[in-house]
Design an enzyme around this catalytic site. Structure first.
Site, PDB file in Angstrom:
ATOM      1  N   SER A  60      75.621  45.749  56.565  1.00  0.00           N
ATOM      2  CA  SER A  60      74.777  45.164  55.523  1.00  0.00           C
ATOM      3  C   SER A  60      73.362  44.963  56.033  1.00  0.00           C
ATOM      4  O   SER A  60      73.104  44.944  57.232  1.00  0.00           O
ATOM      5  CB  SER A  60      75.376  43.843  55.026  1.00  0.00           C
ATOM      6  OG  SER A  60      75.363  42.882  56.050  1.00  0.00           O
ATOM      7  N   ASN A  61      72.457  44.787  55.102  1.00  0.00           N
ATOM      8  CA  ASN A  61      71.041  44.657  55.422  1.00  0.00           C
ATOM      9  C   ASN A  61      70.765  43.399  56.252  1.00  0.00           C
ATOM     10  O   ASN A  61      71.442  42.384  56.101  1.00  0.00           O
ATOM     11  CB  ASN A  61      70.236  44.612  54.117  1.00  0.00           C
ATOM     12  CG  ASN A  61      68.740  44.650  54.370  1.00  0.00           C
ATOM     13  OD1 ASN A  61      68.095  43.619  54.478  1.00  0.00           O
ATOM     14  ND2 ASN A  61      68.195  45.838  54.504  1.00  0.00           N
ATOM     15  N   SER A  62      69.714  43.473  57.073  1.00  0.00           N
ATOM     16  CA  SER A  62      69.344  42.337  57.931  1.00  0.00           C
ATOM     17  C   SER A  62      69.089  41.072  57.121  1.00  0.00           C
ATOM     18  O   SER A  62      69.266  39.966  57.621  1.00  0.00           O
ATOM     19  CB  SER A  62      68.100  42.688  58.744  1.00  0.00           C
ATOM     20  OG  SER A  62      67.007  42.981  57.891  1.00  0.00           O
ATOM     21  N   CYS A  63      68.695  41.230  55.864  1.00  0.00           N
ATOM     22  CA  CYS A  63      68.365  40.035  55.066  1.00  0.00           C
ATOM     23  C   CYS A  63      69.599  39.179  54.817  1.00  0.00           C
ATOM     24  O   CYS A  63      69.469  37.990  54.512  1.00  0.00           O
ATOM     25  CB  CYS A  63      67.686  40.416  53.760  1.00  0.00           C
ATOM     26  SG  CYS A  63      68.778  41.036  52.479  1.00  0.00           S
ATOM     27  N   ILE A  64      70.780  39.772  54.947  1.00  0.00           N
ATOM     28  CA  ILE A  64      72.007  38.998  54.693  1.00  0.00           C
ATOM     29  C   ILE A  64      72.309  38.088  55.882  1.00  0.00           C
ATOM     30  O   ILE A  64      72.589  36.897  55.709  1.00  0.00           O
ATOM     31  CB  ILE A  64      73.154  39.971  54.359  1.00  0.00           C
ATOM     32  CG1 ILE A  64      72.870  40.561  52.971  1.00  0.00           C
ATOM     33  CG2 ILE A  64      74.517  39.283  54.408  1.00  0.00           C
ATOM     34  CD1 ILE A  64      73.704  41.732  52.577  1.00  0.00           C
TER      35      ILE A  64
END
Lengths: 504, 504
Positions: free
Chosen positions: A191-195
């Protein structure tokens, strides 16, 4: 600046933008500047006296453009695209001109209502479940957030507060602090780093579950992680599934994740930042499976639609759960219609109080292209990725790393990480195309993404020629190096020559 | 849309904006629409086919403008101003056109570096301590955040993580969860709603300390609250002082707050969202007292500068404290200069990953006005507020509620809350000017703020005449009502007449 000067300056800026796009293929996609390039060219203090717009616009050409990475160039193939289009630019200019702050309905009814309309249009275009529509009776609906990061953080915070309330009601002997300390969330390691960041910012640590070769995060893996955590006394609060992961654009198995979430009262959020646009195409109808069971969903119009940053659509099945968690009231923010209509007060659905009129650029872009134009916008990027994929498959020096997905092709040079990394370094140094690499299970791979305002077949061919040519040169240099290793005296002579050059 | 059509559409939109401003005084500041007005006029689905820009622009006039609250009108006197100006609009249009996402330096060097430059310009313009400048060696510097809400939340989250680390180091026997559960923050009960909200979102409850008649939050009050909380075993983590509170634009006593914060290792943040602009004027030099001792500071250019939303300047004394708290790394986000230069990676200073090129509108606006033009922009709004204040003082039916501060005058009708509230209701219903009310110690008062792109003396006179005329009418109706109370038969007759009217 008076209105007449603005008319001149504004129109010159319109021409500047049109010229920029008409000539965008002439620029290297990456800039040839070193850190500090601009700082060293600008005055250290705000100029005391007014300057003319002509001078300022010239400086944009002379000082700013050379320091840009051209995200809208068709030679940009890094990350994911950032959307843009002429109508979106004009729509946003109108929003800037009107400059209203729509934090509640009265603060500009048009702003709130147009946002409801375009979010409903998009939900229908994607055939999302009816409970995500404002026009369906009930607490669901869509909102424009700034970014996927913000949408995910909103979901994490709301899930956190809901979990605290639920557990507190069931076990009143627990303090709020004790409950909070035991909350945990889940997402895939793809998953994306923002998660992960949302977990840190929201004090709800997100466990990044490692996926297998299929790259898919599914209910089986989630159930296992939840079971382990329950045994430790933790409280599962949220699961964030991905539709189009950052590395390979893989899709998690939302249906099976939903089953586990429902069993354990876990908030299910879907981050469909990039690949959500697939929902517009009948070929991808299977991706819709399970979406009727999720609590919230985000999709970035500013990625795979012709709408520029920032513009993230977020849908909520039950907005009350956000409003309950976030509401702070003040007398000066109230108005006479509040609570009397089904119009949401979007300020309670988001982090900031202030809101730009972002629906305007969406409305202008959607109407300019029409539904069929939007579908074709998405299909074109898929077709171009397929073209690139064929090139990769036809060259035996390369291998696909994962199945092509939407506008993304993941590939690598056969024979180890170093060659791919070295190839990327050369491509980046040469600045003709821009890609980035990712890593999975210790293997590096290159990501080729179709981006730009108006990518064409010739752009794909250009990129492929550049990749082939850089690889050929790299391989031939490796051959020479190998020969030199086999002829050590020659190498020694060369090194000694280099040394003497250095001393000079 | 092709480039030529964009040139036409874009230029028509420029004219649309200029026309809007040239005629802004002709519109009622508040719209005459009821909830649902726009939803009911627009199609329920995204149109299948493309539409022409001419039709879309006409719809902006026909459907959108009537549903606006005209924040840029000189008859808007509610909340605080939202800045805007012609050069800011053009600067932002250029940013939209270039559409780069500057989340690290390589992703567009110009974006990161121009932001550093304009933040340093502004810091020097405000004569902020040197450690807030990028050009000063050290970990301090400025960044553009989306809003004060976001800046305050960033400060809260960073303070929270710093406190957890500090306490954990001193008392390793405490679990992280135990520490987090005991954290507490402080602000005045006059502070903006975003501060209380940041506490909720950031799981760091902010205690809103009640201020006395002076409206000032000072070290004495903070020390008392901290002492009480320490006795309860709580851990003070942040104090948020306000420079220009939302209700009355009061200023907290930063110097004395700083003394308490330093003693207890409390992060001191200053929310100068509106009144920060005063720092540009020598007359307000005293407001700078204590700023050399704060950890972070935010100021909204989109409030009291000619730059439109969203644009909040935030300065940090030690950016490492934010970066440590927020950093999440991925291989695809790295580039070869990273960590080798003094250029910040702004993505670690903020909530989202993506970043608009917001520095461009600041740069264009600042250069167009020049430093002296910016000072005059601020001074004009103060002069106009002084004019309004004189009107209030000259009319014995009114009283000032608090000292005029910057462009804000707080006043009320003498004789109880009801009259002021009723006056506001009538003014709002009449739509000629827009104000909001606030409340302090049970007393309602009206807030008159000088707003709009180009407010003039005649606009202040217009507002005052409207206020006087509405009050006169209100008072005369009250007189009539009073007479009727004294003549009950007449009243009864009237009521019976009304009743019969209703029945018909």
């Amino acid at each position: 600046m008076d209105a007449d000067t603005f008319r001149e300056f504004g129109k010159a800026a319109v021409d500047f933008i049109a010229d920029y796009y008409e000539n965008i293929r002439d620029c290297d996609v990456l800039p040839s500047v070193a850190p500090g390039y601009l700082i060293n060219q600008l005055p250290k203090e705000l100029p005391e006296n007014p300057q003319q717009w002509q001078e300022i616009l010239q400086d944009v050409s002379k000082l700013i453009v050379p320091g840009l990475t051209h995200w809208q160039s068709p030679n940009f193939h890094a990350f994911y695209p950032t959307g843009c289009s002429y109508p979106s630019i004009v729509g946003d200019m109108l929003a800037s001109g009107l400059s209203v702050i729509g934090f509640n309905w009265l603060c500009s009814p048009a702003s709130t209502e147009l946002e409801m309309v375009v979010m409903d249009w998009l939900a229908k275009f994607f055939k999302l479940p009816a409970h995500f529509l404002h026009s369906t009776k009930g607490p669901g609906g869509g909102i424009i957030q700034g970014s996927a990061s913000e949408a995910v953080l909103v979901a994490v915070m709301a899930a956190r507060e809901q979990a605290v309330r639920r557990v507190k009601a069931a076990q009143p002997e627990l303090s709020e602090g004790e409950i909070r300390a035991r909350l945990v969330g889940y997402s895939s390691d793809q998953s994306n780093s923002c998660i992960e960041k949302a977990g840190i910012l929201g004090t709800l640590p997100i466990r990044l579950v490692a996926v297998d070769d299929s790259l898919v995060f599914s209910g089986t893996q989630l159930a296992k992680a939840v079971k382990e955590d329950l045994a430790k006394g933790l409280i599962p609060a949220i699961c964030i599934a991905t539709m189009g992961a950052t590395g390979t654009c893989s899709y998690d198995d939302i249906e099976s994740l939903a089953t586990v979430c429902e069993e354990h009262n876990i908030w299910l959020h879907v981050d469909a930042a990039y690949a959500g646009c697939a929902l517009a195409l009948d070929d991808y109808a299977h991706l819709r499976q399970g979406l009727d069971r999720v609590d919230s969903l985000n999709y970035n119009l500013h990625k795979s639609m012709p709408v520029h940053f920032d513009c993230t659509a977020m849908w909520l099945r039950d907005s009350h759960k956000i409003v309950e968690s976030f509401t702070v009231e003040r007398i000066y923010l109230q108005h006479k219609y509040e609570g009397q209509s089904d119009i949401p007060e979007f300020r309670h659905w988001q982090i900031p109080l202030g809101r730009r009129f972002r629906a305007l650029k969406v409305w202008v872009a959607f109407r300019t292209l029409g539904a069929e134009g939007l579908r074709e916008y998405i299909r074109l990027r898929i077709r171009l990725a397929e073209r690139f994929e064929q090139y990769v498959l036809a060259d035996s020096r390369f291998e696909l790393f994962a199945k092509r997905a939407m506008g993304l092709v993941c590939f690598r040079v056969k024979g180890g990480n170093e060659l791919s990394t070295e190839l990327l370094k050369r491509l980046t140094d040469h600045k003709k195309i821009y890609m980035v690499q990712a890593i999975f299970q210790g293997k590096n791979f290159l990501r080729f993404v179709v981006c730009g305002v108006e990518p064409k077949e010739c752009d794909i061919d250009f990129a492929w020629q550049e990749i082939q040519s850089q690889l050929s040169q790299l391989l031939s240099e490796h051959e020479v190096a190998k020969l030199k290793v086999n002829a050590p005296e020659e190498k020694k002579a060369e090194e000694s020559h280099k040394k003497s050059v250095k001393v000079q």
